[in-house]
Design an enzyme around this catalytic site. Structure first.
Site, PDB file in Angstrom:
ATOM      1  N   LYS A 177      48.098  58.595  24.582  1.00 18.98           N
ATOM      2  CA  LYS A 177      48.073  59.451  25.774  1.00 18.98           C
ATOM      3  C   LYS A 177      48.954  58.824  26.845  1.00 18.98           C
ATOM      4  O   LYS A 177      48.756  57.679  27.240  1.00 18.98           O
ATOM      5  CB  LYS A 177      46.668  59.632  26.327  1.00 18.98           C
ATOM      6  CG  LYS A 177      46.602  60.776  27.380  1.00 18.98           C
ATOM      7  CD  LYS A 177      45.388  60.701  28.267  1.00 18.98           C
ATOM      8  CE  LYS A 177      45.571  59.791  29.447  1.00 18.98           C
ATOM      9  NZ  LYS A 177      46.591  60.295  30.433  1.00 18.98           N
ATOM     10  N   GLU A 252      42.477  45.715  28.274  1.00 14.47           N
ATOM     11  CA  GLU A 252      43.068  44.834  29.276  1.00 14.47           C
ATOM     12  C   GLU A 252      42.840  45.498  30.621  1.00 14.47           C
ATOM     13  O   GLU A 252      43.338  46.601  30.870  1.00 14.47           O
ATOM     14  CB  GLU A 252      44.548  44.626  28.996  1.00 14.47           C
ATOM     15  CG  GLU A 252      45.164  43.533  29.846  1.00 14.47           C
ATOM     16  CD  GLU A 252      46.208  44.069  30.794  1.00 14.47           C
ATOM     17  OE1 GLU A 252      45.902  44.118  32.005  1.00 14.47           O
ATOM     18  OE2 GLU A 252      47.298  44.439  30.349  1.00 14.47           O
ATOM     19  N   CYS A 286      49.814  43.989  36.118  1.00 10.51           N
ATOM     20  CA  CYS A 286      48.451  43.505  35.865  1.00 10.51           C
ATOM     21  C   CYS A 286      48.332  42.001  36.068  1.00 10.51           C
ATOM     22  O   CYS A 286      47.323  41.512  36.574  1.00 10.51           O
ATOM     23  CB  CYS A 286      48.024  43.866  34.445  1.00 10.51           C
ATOM     24  SG  CYS A 286      47.944  45.650  34.130  1.00 10.51           S
ATOM     25  N   GLU A 383      41.333  43.468  43.150  1.00  8.19           N
ATOM     26  CA  GLU A 383      42.719  43.746  42.786  1.00  8.19           C
ATOM     27  C   GLU A 383      43.306  44.806  43.714  1.00  8.19           C
ATOM     28  O   GLU A 383      42.755  45.896  43.856  1.00  8.19           O
ATOM     29  CB  GLU A 383      42.796  44.228  41.330  1.00  8.19           C
ATOM     30  CG  GLU A 383      44.206  44.407  40.831  1.00  8.19           C
ATOM     31  CD  GLU A 383      44.258  44.745  39.354  1.00  8.19           C
ATOM     32  OE1 GLU A 383      45.156  44.241  38.659  1.00  8.19           O
ATOM     33  OE2 GLU A 383      43.393  45.515  38.883  1.00  8.19           O
TER      34      GLU A 383
END
Length: 479
Positions: A177, A252, A286, A383
């Site tokens: 996707k 992840e 990331c 984050e």
């Protein structure tokens, strides 16, 4: 095949399918304006893609192929990606906001993943286990079947390739996707696979919204394995789904990565490395080094050199190849600015930046360096996924480790020192899946990548990733 033959659509069973879901309008981050749209996928389209993958897998075309031929197939996919580079780069720049240089690097890295795992494809094998006279025992490495993969928007081609390539190398069929914020360039992967001669159904692309196509894909009973890169919240949902179906998942889930700068470090090198570590692609990485934990004796010098480095770069559209480019969306820009403002209200100081720039259309955020950050501040814990660097002080190495390990994340970390003994001592105690020493983003496709703690589990990249895409069958024979 001409460029016009790569449509913005789903690719299912070797065919371009418009799909019956809601179409997705694609915005250009540099302007904030819509510039294109792509067909969307509904739940029924997802089902068709999974069924196409299952049919392909059941033919055993890749599994029964001579490993050398599977290797050559992946090499051809890599070659076709490179041939498409001139078409991919401007699309990736416009929809993703990244610079031309970064887009070219992403296309090249995408091709290299197929080469790397192509090189491993003919070296995956089981072993013979001695059981004594009268017995023959051996193991086989068998593909799982249908691999469902959810790709994030920051490096869509590269992150897709690091999962697609090993999956195909092991003989699986894939349903991917694309990210709704940056879906267009993904279509070129389908073109490359078709041109390279990948059997129909082994690569399927779903272009849709996460709440529709994404959820339908990971919950589909025909899926045998899931790979996801994204937020902790979405990762939890995917893991619950996988647990319910009892299938493996590789996740992840981001990070709050810290670099420790010891007193003997080369401050000029640190400034350049740390700045690239957080400001590359507007901090939308990331493993970005979003925290810098600096020994108090060199704190001011390091901050000053980072600010100088920042002032030496330019900001603007990726098409003009500026270093500081826009964030992917208004929501992402607003989030980064909000985190910076909260930190400033809590007592931090902006050595540079702190808010969006004036006079630029699009989703820009000025590169921000915050000093006076403490471990208790929100900016140290969560984050941001934007160009915001938090700088903290420490006086001894135990304090530095405590600060670095003091979040729920553990994706990447860093150490800056000339003392190799101290570097190894620190690396051995950092709670992170990756430790960079004296250069942020050191490494490559060949090294394993993944997180500790809530940054996820499982390893992508490197030889270690192959374990995600095959399972062991033991065959015991009484002769």
């Amino acid at each position: 095949m001409a460029a016009s033959e790569t449509p913005w659509a789903n690719y299912i069973g070797g065919q371009w399918i418009k799909g019956s879901g809601q179409s997705i309008v694609v915005n250009a981050p540099a302007t904030g304006q819509a510039f294109d749209e792509i067909a969307g996928a509904s739940e029924s389209d997802v089902g068709a893609a999974v069924e196409a993958a299952r049919r392909a897998f059941n033919t055993r075309a890749l599994y029964d192929m001579r490993p050398h031929d599977r290797m050559l197939l992946l090499f051809r996919i890599a070659a076709e990606i490179r041939k498409l580079s001139d078409e991919i780069v401007p699309v990736l720049v416009k929809e993703n906001g990244k610079s031309v240089g970064f887009a070219k690097d992403e296309v090249e890295c995408t091709a290299q993943y197929f080469e790397y795992y192509g090189g491993i494809a003919d070296k995956v094998h089981g072993k013979s286990i001695p059981l004594g006279s009268g017995y023959l025992d051996y193991t086989q490495l068998v593909p799982f079947g249908v691999s469902a993969q959810i790709v994030p928007w920051n490096f869509p081609l590269e992150i897709a390739a690091r999962a697609i390539a090993p999956a195909l190398a092991c003989g699986n069929a894939v349903v991917v996707k694309s990210p709704e914020l940056s879906p267009l360039a993904m279509c070129f992967l389908a073109t490359a696979c078709a041109r390279a001669g990948l059997p129909a159904g082994y690569f399927n692309l779903i272009t849709g919204y996460g709440k529709d196509a994404g959820e339908a894909l990971v919950s589909h009973p025909g899926v045998d394995q899931v790979v996801f890169t994204g937020s902790v919240e979405t990762g939890r949902k995917i893991l619950r789904n996988a647990a319910e179906k009892i299938i493996p998942a590789v996740v992840e889930l981001g990070g709050k990565s810290a670099g420790i700068v010891y007193a003997d470090a080369d401050t000029t090198s640190v400034a350049s490395s740390a700045a690239i570590g957080i400001f590359a692609h507007a901090g939308q990485v990331c493993s970005a080094g979003s925290r810098l934990i600096v020994h108090e004796s060199i704190h001011d010098e390091v901050v000053e050199k980072i600010v100088t480095w920042v002032k030496g770069q330019t900001m603007g559209p990726g098409e003009e190849d500026h270093f500081f480019t826009p964030l992917i969306s208004a929501a992402q820009r607003d989030k980064a600015e909000r985190f910076a403002m909260i930190a400033l209200q809590a007592g931090a100081t902006a050595a540079t930046g702190g808010r969006r720039p004036d006079g630029l259309p699009g989703f820009y955020m000025t590169p921000t360096v915050l000093t006076g950050v403490t471990p208790a501040m929100e900016i140290n814990k969560h984050e941001v996924f934007g160009p915001v660097l938090s700088v903290l002080k420490f006086s001894d190495r135990e304090e530095a480790l405590s600060i670095a390990n003091g979040t729920e994340y553990g994706l990447a970390s860093g150490v800056y020192t000339k003392d190799l003994s101290l570097a190894h001592w620190t690396a051995d105690r950092l709670e992170a899946g990756t430790v960079f020493v004296n250069q942020w983003f050191a490494g490559g496709n060949e090294v394993p990548f993944g997180g500790f703690k809530r940054s996820g589990f499982g390893r992508e990249k490197g030889v270690e990733a192959m374990a995600n895409y095959c399972q062991v069958r033991n065959v015991a024979v009484r002769i």
